[in-house]
Design a protein around this motif. Structure first.
Motif, PDB file in Angstrom:
ATOM      1  N   PRO A  25      83.239  25.257  42.308  1.00  0.00           N
ATOM      2  CA  PRO A  25      81.946  25.505  42.792  1.00  0.00           C
ATOM      3  C   PRO A  25      81.585  25.704  44.062  1.00  0.00           C
ATOM      4  O   PRO A  25      82.220  24.880  44.700  1.00  0.00           O
ATOM      5  N   LEU A  26      80.451  26.527  44.721  1.00  0.00           N
ATOM      6  CA  LEU A  26      79.847  26.964  45.647  1.00  0.00           C
ATOM      7  C   LEU A  26      78.422  26.616  45.749  1.00  0.00           C
ATOM      8  O   LEU A  26      78.033  28.003  44.844  1.00  0.00           O
ATOM      9  N   PHE A  27      78.068  26.553  46.339  1.00  0.00           N
ATOM     10  CA  PHE A  27      76.550  26.330  45.843  1.00  0.00           C
ATOM     11  C   PHE A  27      76.547  27.245  47.777  1.00  0.00           C
ATOM     12  O   PHE A  27      76.137  26.332  48.419  1.00  0.00           O
ATOM     13  N   PHE A  69      86.203  30.037  39.580  1.00  0.00           N
ATOM     14  CA  PHE A  69      85.006  30.107  40.629  1.00  0.00           C
ATOM     15  C   PHE A  69      83.816  30.114  39.825  1.00  0.00           C
ATOM     16  O   PHE A  69      84.131  29.984  38.890  1.00  0.00           O
ATOM     17  N   VAL A  70      82.349  29.153  40.577  1.00  0.00           N
ATOM     18  CA  VAL A  70      81.652  28.821  39.845  1.00  0.00           C
ATOM     19  C   VAL A  70      80.471  29.410  41.223  1.00  0.00           C
ATOM     20  O   VAL A  70      80.490  28.538  42.182  1.00  0.00           O
ATOM     21  N   LEU A  71      79.937  30.049  41.046  1.00  0.00           N
ATOM     22  CA  LEU A  71      78.763  31.141  42.079  1.00  0.00           C
ATOM     23  C   LEU A  71      77.504  30.244  41.563  1.00  0.00           C
ATOM     24  O   LEU A  71      76.573  30.780  40.556  1.00  0.00           O
ATOM     25  N   MET A  72      76.688  29.136  42.624  1.00  0.00           N
ATOM     26  CA  MET A  72      75.671  28.747  42.302  1.00  0.00           C
ATOM     27  C   MET A  72      74.508  28.771  42.630  1.00  0.00           C
ATOM     28  O   MET A  72      74.470  28.469  44.338  1.00  0.00           O
ATOM     29  N   ASP A  73      73.667  30.066  42.737  1.00  0.00           N
ATOM     30  CA  ASP A  73      72.607  30.624  43.869  1.00  0.00           C
ATOM     31  C   ASP A  73      71.228  30.024  43.849  1.00  0.00           C
ATOM     32  O   ASP A  73      70.335  29.976  44.245  1.00  0.00           O
ATOM     33  N   THR A  74      71.013  28.995  42.377  1.00  0.00           N
ATOM     34  CA  THR A  74      69.728  27.933  41.989  1.00  0.00           C
ATOM     35  C   THR A  74      69.637  26.756  43.343  1.00  0.00           C
ATOM     36  O   THR A  74      70.804  26.605  44.550  1.00  0.00           O
ATOM     37  N   PHE A  95      85.311  33.669  36.754  1.00  0.00           N
ATOM     38  CA  PHE A  95      83.755  33.664  36.968  1.00  0.00           C
ATOM     39  C   PHE A  95      82.963  33.228  35.758  1.00  0.00           C
ATOM     40  O   PHE A  95      82.873  33.086  34.763  1.00  0.00           O
ATOM     41  N   THR A  96      82.153  32.184  37.022  1.00  0.00           N
ATOM     42  CA  THR A  96      80.487  31.774  36.211  1.00  0.00           C
ATOM     43  C   THR A  96      79.686  31.532  37.672  1.00  0.00           C
ATOM     44  O   THR A  96      80.406  31.827  38.665  1.00  0.00           O
ATOM     45  N   THR A 135      92.751  39.051  31.675  1.00  0.00           N
ATOM     46  CA  THR A 135      91.473  39.477  31.783  1.00  0.00           C
ATOM     47  C   THR A 135      90.752  38.440  32.322  1.00  0.00           C
ATOM     48  O   THR A 135      91.531  37.269  31.917  1.00  0.00           O
ATOM     49  N   ILE A 136      90.088  37.969  33.082  1.00  0.00           N
ATOM     50  CA  ILE A 136      89.316  37.370  33.623  1.00  0.00           C
ATOM     51  C   ILE A 136      87.734  37.511  33.506  1.00  0.00           C
ATOM     52  O   ILE A 136      86.848  38.273  32.995  1.00  0.00           O
ATOM     53  N   PRO A 137      87.620  36.016  32.269  1.00  0.00           N
ATOM     54  CA  PRO A 137      86.217  35.884  31.717  1.00  0.00           C
ATOM     55  C   PRO A 137      85.096  35.601  32.740  1.00  0.00           C
ATOM     56  O   PRO A 137      85.449  35.015  33.731  1.00  0.00           O
ATOM     57  N   VAL A 138      84.238  36.321  32.344  1.00  0.00           N
ATOM     58  CA  VAL A 138      83.020  35.510  32.669  1.00  0.00           C
ATOM     59  C   VAL A 138      82.202  34.928  31.803  1.00  0.00           C
ATOM     60  O   VAL A 138      81.425  36.060  31.655  1.00  0.00           O
ATOM     61  N   THR A 139      81.201  34.526  32.909  1.00  0.00           N
ATOM     62  CA  THR A 139      79.918  33.591  32.437  1.00  0.00           C
ATOM     63  C   THR A 139      79.149  34.406  32.940  1.00  0.00           C
ATOM     64  O   THR A 139      78.885  33.467  34.423  1.00  0.00           O
TER      65      THR A 139
END
Length: 490
Positions: A15-17, A58-63, A266-267, A362-366
């Motif tokens: 996760p990248l905050f 990889f998780v992109l946390m924008d909040t 990706f999330t 296939t790269i899943p995207v959430t």
């Protein structure tokens, strides 16, 4: 499966905050973070690729992360703990404990009243999931800092994998287990006894020994760290990595041509209607970069042709002269594509075509949307004060209070916004019986925002809010407006 052709594969959640209360990353910084992950992935392939590989999720946390969301170890000294990370991810519906390793990165800039406590740290998360966390300040393409911290803390997570599968982690001689990353400078003499000339041409044996603990010189940082970390992997028999699969990861075969999208999934957690993401792809034949490969990525909205790029290798960083460590040293290229994803994007489909090979992935995207809504209460359910003409409430006697009831939906985050004039204490309850103080201060016309602790929020279906005039305060408090701003993750 032939033992020589199999290895351990680990699923690593990263996760990248991107937005804390001290710093916010832009797309350029996110690209450089991805590039550093390519560099680390290459290094791991060089030093342990025949024993272990990793898939990065990889998780992109924008909040935004508020002060209350990051552990304040001591006054104005912060570090993002495993508890913080798990809480931020679980309230969006993500479960870090379902991965083998969790490597958390958070955007940070030291300011006068908020300093990082550590560059990085590693420990177990819930359910004994190996975890590490480190702050990432803005950096340039040639800056080795993020890689140095990532590599060192990753070594600690490998220690946990060995330890929790019944294997030895050693802090002193003999070296009959996985060496602890904080004690590598104490093993320099033993390293050179086993392999004279280990660090040449970067430094001679005599120069290296000056950096051992208690030696004439301190630890030279990245230049020596990278070599000794590599050496810790070189002395481990493959069987020790395969044993880890009894509890973490799985056994997979080793391909001759390695085609690896650096992010296996990706999330995105964001309040934006759409979001750019970067997907690097490594292609190695016997460790070396394969140029001229055509990679096409498709979503429901786009077709993207990948471009070649390369990361900077620090010229003073030399690997010890070992066959498995030199593989790929000259091949530092990779391919990269940039995509716009949204709630409608379910995957990125890749076609990879080389001179004599073809692969598809296939790269899943959430895509998790942060939806914010604001609720204001109606009439007070309890009042020990005096309503005034326009519907506002005035608290006049010390200890006087007013209580409101606010509905709470499935909020992952919520903030009380308070407008008024004067000193006031704010207390919360989820039953309407026992109230806990959460804030005390002065409101002078501007809106005060008080974040609701998640431990309270996740139990609440309704929230009782008491505004109370401090007992030592004789001046009245006038309430202008009260509202609950909640965020749902959908």
């Amino acid at each position: 499966m032939d033992a020589e052709k199999k290895r351990l594969k680990l699923d690593v959640m990263i996760p990248l905050f991107t937005h804390t209360f001290t710093e916010k990353f832009d797309e350029e910084q996110e690209y450089l973070v991805a590039e550093k992950l390519v560099e680390y992935r290459d290094w791991l392939a060089m030093v342990a690729g025949e024993k272990m590989c990793e898939d990065y999720h990889f998780v992109l946390m924008d909040t935004p992360l508020a002060r209350q969301d990051i552990w304040e170890i001591e006054k104005h000294r912060f570090w993002m703990s495993a508890h913080d990370t798990w809480q931020q991810l679980q309230k969006t519906g993500l479960n870090p404990s379902s991965y083998d390793l969790v490597w958390s990165m958070w955007a940070w800039k030291n300011i006068d009243d908020a300093k990082q406590m550590y560059g990085g740290g590693a420990l177990l998360g819930p359910d004994t999931t190996p975890f590490m966390s480190f702050s990432v300040s803005r950096f340039q393409k040639r800056d080795p800092g993020i890689t140095m911290v990532l590599e060192h803390e990753a070594q600690h997570t490998y220690e946990m994998l060995f330890f929790h599968t019944g294997q030895k982690v050693v802090t002193e001689l003999p070296l009959d287990g996985f060496p602890h990353a904080d004690f590598l400078d104490t093993f320099l003499e033993e390293m050179l006894r086993r392999e004279p000339g280990l660090f040449e041409p970067f430094m001679s044996d005599e120069e290296a020994l000056q950096h051992r603990r208690g030696g004439a010189k301190g630890w030279p940082g990245f230049t020596l760290q990278r070599a000794v970390n590599a050496w810790t992997h070189s002395i481990q028999p493959k069987e020790r990595y395969l044993k880890i699969a009894e509890r973490f990861g799985q056994i997979v075969s080793i391909p001759e041509v390695e085609v690896e999208p650096v992010f296996a999934s990706f999330t995105v957690v964001t309040d934006r209607p759409e979001r750019r993401v970067v997907l690097p792809v490594r292609i190695r034949f016997r460790g070396e970069h394969v140029p001229g490969v055509r990679i096409t990525g498709r979503t429901t909205q786009q077709v993207v042709v990948f471009e070649e790029d390369s990361y900077y290798r620090h010229e003073k960083i030399r690997m010890p002269k070992k066959e498995c460590w030199s593989v790929g040293w000259e091949g530092n290229g990779y391919y990269v594509g940039s995509f716009t994803v949204s709630k409608e994007t379910k995957s990125i489909d890749l076609q990879v075509e080389g001179p004599d090979f073809a692969y598809s992935f296939t790269i899943p995207v959430t895509y998790i949307s942060a939806v914010t809504e604001e609720n204001s209460p109606g009439e007070p359910i309890s009042l020990d004060g005096q309503p005034i003409d326009d519907g506002q409430v005035e608290l006049v006697s010390p200890g006087g209070s007013v209580v409101y009831r606010l509905p709470v939906k499935d909020y992952g985050d919520a903030t009380l916004k308070l407008a008024g004039q004067g000193q006031v204490q704010l207390k919360l309850s989820i039953t309407g019986r026992y109230f806990v103080p959460v804030w005390k201060g002065e409101v002078n016309g501007e809106v005060a925002a008080v974040k609701i602790p998640y431990e309270v929020l996740k139990q609440a279906r309704e929230l009782y809010v008491r505004l109370q005039l401090p007992k030592e305060q004789e001046k009245p408090f006038t309430l202008g407006r009260l509202s609950l701003v909640g965020t749902r993750y959908v």
